[in-house]
Structure formats: structure tokens, C-alpha cells
Enzyme design. Structure first.
Site, PDB file in Angstrom:
ATOM      1  N   TYR A 271     -11.551 -42.562 -31.860  1.00 50.59           N
ATOM      2  CA  TYR A 271     -12.144 -42.086 -30.613  1.00 50.59           C
ATOM      3  C   TYR A 271     -13.190 -43.048 -30.075  1.00 50.59           C
ATOM      4  CZ  TYR A 271      -9.628 -37.895 -31.863  1.00 50.59           C
ATOM      5  OH  TYR A 271      -8.626 -37.028 -32.198  1.00 50.59           O
TER       6      TYR A 271
ATOM      7  N   HIS B 157      -2.600 -30.593 -27.843  1.00 50.74           N
ATOM      8  CA  HIS B 157      -3.315 -31.484 -28.762  1.00 50.74           C
ATOM      9  C   HIS B 157      -4.261 -32.416 -28.008  1.00 50.74           C
ATOM     10  CE1 HIS B 157      -3.675 -32.649 -32.944  1.00 50.74           C
ATOM     11  NE2 HIS B 157      -3.658 -33.918 -32.600  1.00 50.74           N
TER      12      HIS B 157
ATOM     13  N   ARG C  92      -7.758 -31.228 -28.138  1.00 46.84           N
ATOM     14  CA  ARG C  92      -8.462 -31.588 -29.380  1.00 46.84           C
ATOM     15  C   ARG C  92      -9.021 -33.005 -29.281  1.00 46.84           C
ATOM     16  NH1 ARG C  92      -8.557 -31.041 -35.204  1.00 46.84           N
ATOM     17  NH2 ARG C  92      -7.936 -32.928 -36.310  1.00 46.84           N
TER      18      ARG C  92
ATOM     19  N   ARG D 148      -6.430 -27.668 -34.219  1.00 46.56           N
ATOM     20  CA  ARG D 148      -5.043 -28.050 -33.940  1.00 46.56           C
ATOM     21  C   ARG D 148      -4.300 -26.846 -33.378  1.00 46.56           C
ATOM     22  NH1 ARG D 148      -6.426 -30.229 -38.980  1.00 46.56           N
ATOM     23  NH2 ARG D 148      -6.329 -32.518 -39.103  1.00 46.56           N
TER      24      ARG D 148
ATOM     25  N   LYS E 145      -4.599 -28.744 -42.105  1.00 48.29           N
ATOM     26  CA  LYS E 145      -3.787 -29.862 -42.564  1.00 48.29           C
ATOM     27  C   LYS E 145      -4.295 -30.358 -43.912  1.00 48.29           C
ATOM     28  CE  LYS E 145      -1.787 -34.156 -40.820  1.00 48.29           C
ATOM     29  NZ  LYS E 145      -1.771 -35.110 -39.679  1.00 48.29           N
TER      30      LYS E 145
ATOM     31  N   HIS F 101     -10.771 -34.253 -40.626  1.00 44.66           N
ATOM     32  CA  HIS F 101     -10.171 -35.521 -41.018  1.00 44.66           C
ATOM     33  C   HIS F 101     -10.573 -35.871 -42.448  1.00 44.66           C
ATOM     34  CE1 HIS F 101      -9.697 -37.046 -36.601  1.00 44.66           C
ATOM     35  NE2 HIS F 101      -8.718 -36.247 -36.981  1.00 44.66           N
TER      36      HIS F 101
END
Length: 327
Positions: free
Chosen positions: A310, A275, A278, A144, A169, A301
Site C-alpha cells: 500500500y 475487495h 479493503r 475480506r 485467512k 497479514h
């Protein structure tokens, strides 16, 4: 015996109490800034009345005002609600059942913007210097924006070809790859960075911010080479929490502007941002047949369902379904 007329220190102001509580909870400086801003706006919106005297109708009115008059995004409206929940529960110590029933704005679910490999190559070709290196790291590692901006020297493992992403995150660490094609440029950048560090030491300003009281636990760590930001600011600034003047990391807005300029120079119609690199990283790995669990780990994630988006970008679903028209 204490003197009866001894002066008493005034009670801290509400917003100062908010800041103190946020720091006790080890929230980031960005969260602190945003929460204080939303709480201040909430109080001003209701004529500077104390939040203790306000209830569900006032909270709903404020959130409605943000959506209708302010035309803010759903994520912004939810951030304001989170700030108010923090105020009542953590600062005022008031458990309000109605606060849980306040309706959160539903965030629209959009497919991410993804560049083709040729488009990525074209955009990166328009970027030079430190911004070019940062953009290549974004696309080459899937990090990120703030994860790459906050990289420290000790987080790069050249021998193992790894980058350790610290405190990503959700306050989680993870490991991603260090692309071979950036190693030489990154080594050269670190040599320059070492010179800047030595100059800062001579100026007595080599100290760097450490999270969660690590500076107290390891007193010498803030001035050690391994803890320095790889991508530093070009000047010193005053830390808003400690008041110490030192060199912080690079302002992420500079990288955002550099990517925007490159996208415009290439003539892309897509609204690409840092972003987007990414998203492109994940999509291109999936195109090459990389298993989705590995991609999930590389991206950090929590749920594989987040990574599954995706597969929709590829328009192949989870099973790589081929259109009957193409059979």
C-alpha cells in the site's frame, strides 16, 4: 467365527476418499469442492486412468493444458497443482519426489485497485439496505468478503467497538474496529435478524453450521442466538455435508453484484470489487499517518511485507519521499 460368504462392503470410490480425507483435515467446503473438481478433471483428461498409473509427464501435461488451452490464471493453475499434491500425499499415501519439482505458475504481482475517498463515498451512496451495510463494513473494517459474510452475532462487541474476525485467512482470529457510523444500522439489522431467528425456531430450522465438530462438543450451540449468521440467506438450503436443511449465510455473489451495479452507476472506470474496499481501507489509513504495523494487524497479514504494497499505491515508499519537482 465370521461367515466366509459374508458380503463385504465395496471399497469407497476415489473421489469419496478425497472428500473424507479433506473433512478429516478440516478443510473448508469450498476447498473440498475445488479439489474434487480438479482431481476429477485430471482423471478425465487422461482417459479415466487411475492416478496411481500416472506420473510427472501427465501432471505437467494437465497443467500445461490448463494454461495454454484453458487460459487459466496462475492462481488457478496452482490450485489445481495443490489438489493433485493432496491426492497423492493425503489420499493415495504416495510420496512422489517429482511432485515437488513440478513448476508452479508465477503469479503476477499487481498493485491493488484503490478508490479515492470521494469515489468510496459515491459508491456507498448508491448502495442501500443490507448490501449498503455490508459495503460500509468492508470499507470501515478492512475485512475480506467472506469474513464479513460469515460474521456471527457473538462476534460483534458494541460496547468495546470491536469485531472479532473468526477463522480468517490462515485459520487465524483477529480483532478489528466497529465503526461508530454503522452501529445504529447494525443494531436495527440485528433486531430484524432476531425476528427471522425466532421464526426459524418455530419452524424447527434454527440450527446453523458450526465448524470443526463444535456441534458435537456443544450440542445446543447450533440453535443459540449468538452463533447465528448476522447476514442470513433468504431461504433454507440443504447442507452438502450433513444433509440438514437450514438457513445458511448470504450468498457472497449477491454482494459482488450489488457493488458492481453501484460502481457502474457512479461511472467509475476502475474495476472495483468488494475487495477494493479493503484495499481502500488500508490505503486511506496509511494516508492519515497510521503506522503500518497496526494496519497489518487489522488486515490480518502474516508478513508486514504484504502490507507494504500500500505504500507503493501511495507512491511515497516507506519513508514518504517527496518528488524533487514538488519541493
Amino acid at each position: 467365527m465370521p461367515q466366509e460368504n459374508a458380503p463385504t462392503s465395496p471399497a469407497p470410490k476415489l473421489l469419496d476418499q478425497v472428500r473424507d480425507r479433506i473433512r478429516v483435515k478440516h478443510y473448508s467446503i469450498r476447498t473440498e469442492t475445488q479439489y474434487v473438481q480438479w482431481i476429477r478433471r485430471f482423471i478425465l483428461f487422461h482417459g479415466k486412468r487411475h492416478p496411481r498409473d500416472l506420473g510427472a509427464p501427465e501432471v505437467e501435461a494437465f497443467l500445461t493444458h490448463l494454461a495454454v488451452e484453458g487460459n487459466v490464471a496462475a492462481a488457478t493453475q496452482n490450485q489445481a497443482l495443490s489438489a493433485l499434491i493432496f491426492l497423492y500425499r493425503e489420499v493415495l499415501g504416495i510420496e512422489l519426489p517429482w511432485l515437488d519439482k513440478v513448476t508452479r505458475a508465477k503469479r503476477p504481482r499487481h498493485l491493488p485497485v484503490v478508490l479515492t475517498r470521494d469515489e468510496v463515498r459515491a459508491v456507498l451512496g448508491k448502495m442501500e439496505g443490507v448490501y449498503g451495510l455490508l459495503a460500509r463494513l468492508l470499507y470501515g473494517t478492512g475485512m475480506r468478503l467472506m469474513e464479513v459474510i460469515r460474521l456471527r452475532v457473538k462476534d460483534v462487541e458494541f460496547a468495546r467497538g470491536e469485531i472479532v474476525v473468526r477463522d480468517g485467512k490462515g485459520a487465524k482470529d483477529r480483532v478489528t474496529m466497529l465503526p461508530e457510523s454503522v452501529k445504529a444500522d447494525l443494531r436495527a439489522h440485528l433486531a430484524w435478524r432476531r425476528d427471522v431467528f425466532e421464526q426459524d425456531k418455530l419452524a424447527g430450522k434454527a440450527s446453523v453450521y458450526l465448524p470443526d465438530a463444535l456441534a458435537r462438543k456443544y450440542p445446543t450451540a447450533p440453535t443459540e442466538w449468538g452463533w447465528q449468521y448476522i447476514f442470513p440467506s433468504g431461504s433454507y438450503s440443504v447442507d452438502p455435508r450433513s444433509g440438514e436443511e437450514r438457513r445458511h449465510h448470504l450468498d457472497e455473489k449477491l454482494l459482488q453484484r450489488a457493488v458492481k451495479r453501484a460502481v457502474q452507476a457512479v461511472g467509475l472506470a476502475k474495476p472495483a470489487t468488494p475487495h477494493t474496499l479493503r484495499h481502500s481501507f488500508a490505503t486511506h489509513l496509511l494516508e492519515r499517518g497510521q503506522d503500518i504495523r497496526t494496519i497489518q494487524e487489522l488486515l490480518g497479514h502474516k508478513d508486514v511485507a504484504t502490507t507494504m504494497i500500500y505504500t507503493h499505491v501511495l507512491n511515497k515508499g516507506g519513508h514518504g519521499v517527496l518528488s524533487p519537482l514538488d519541493m
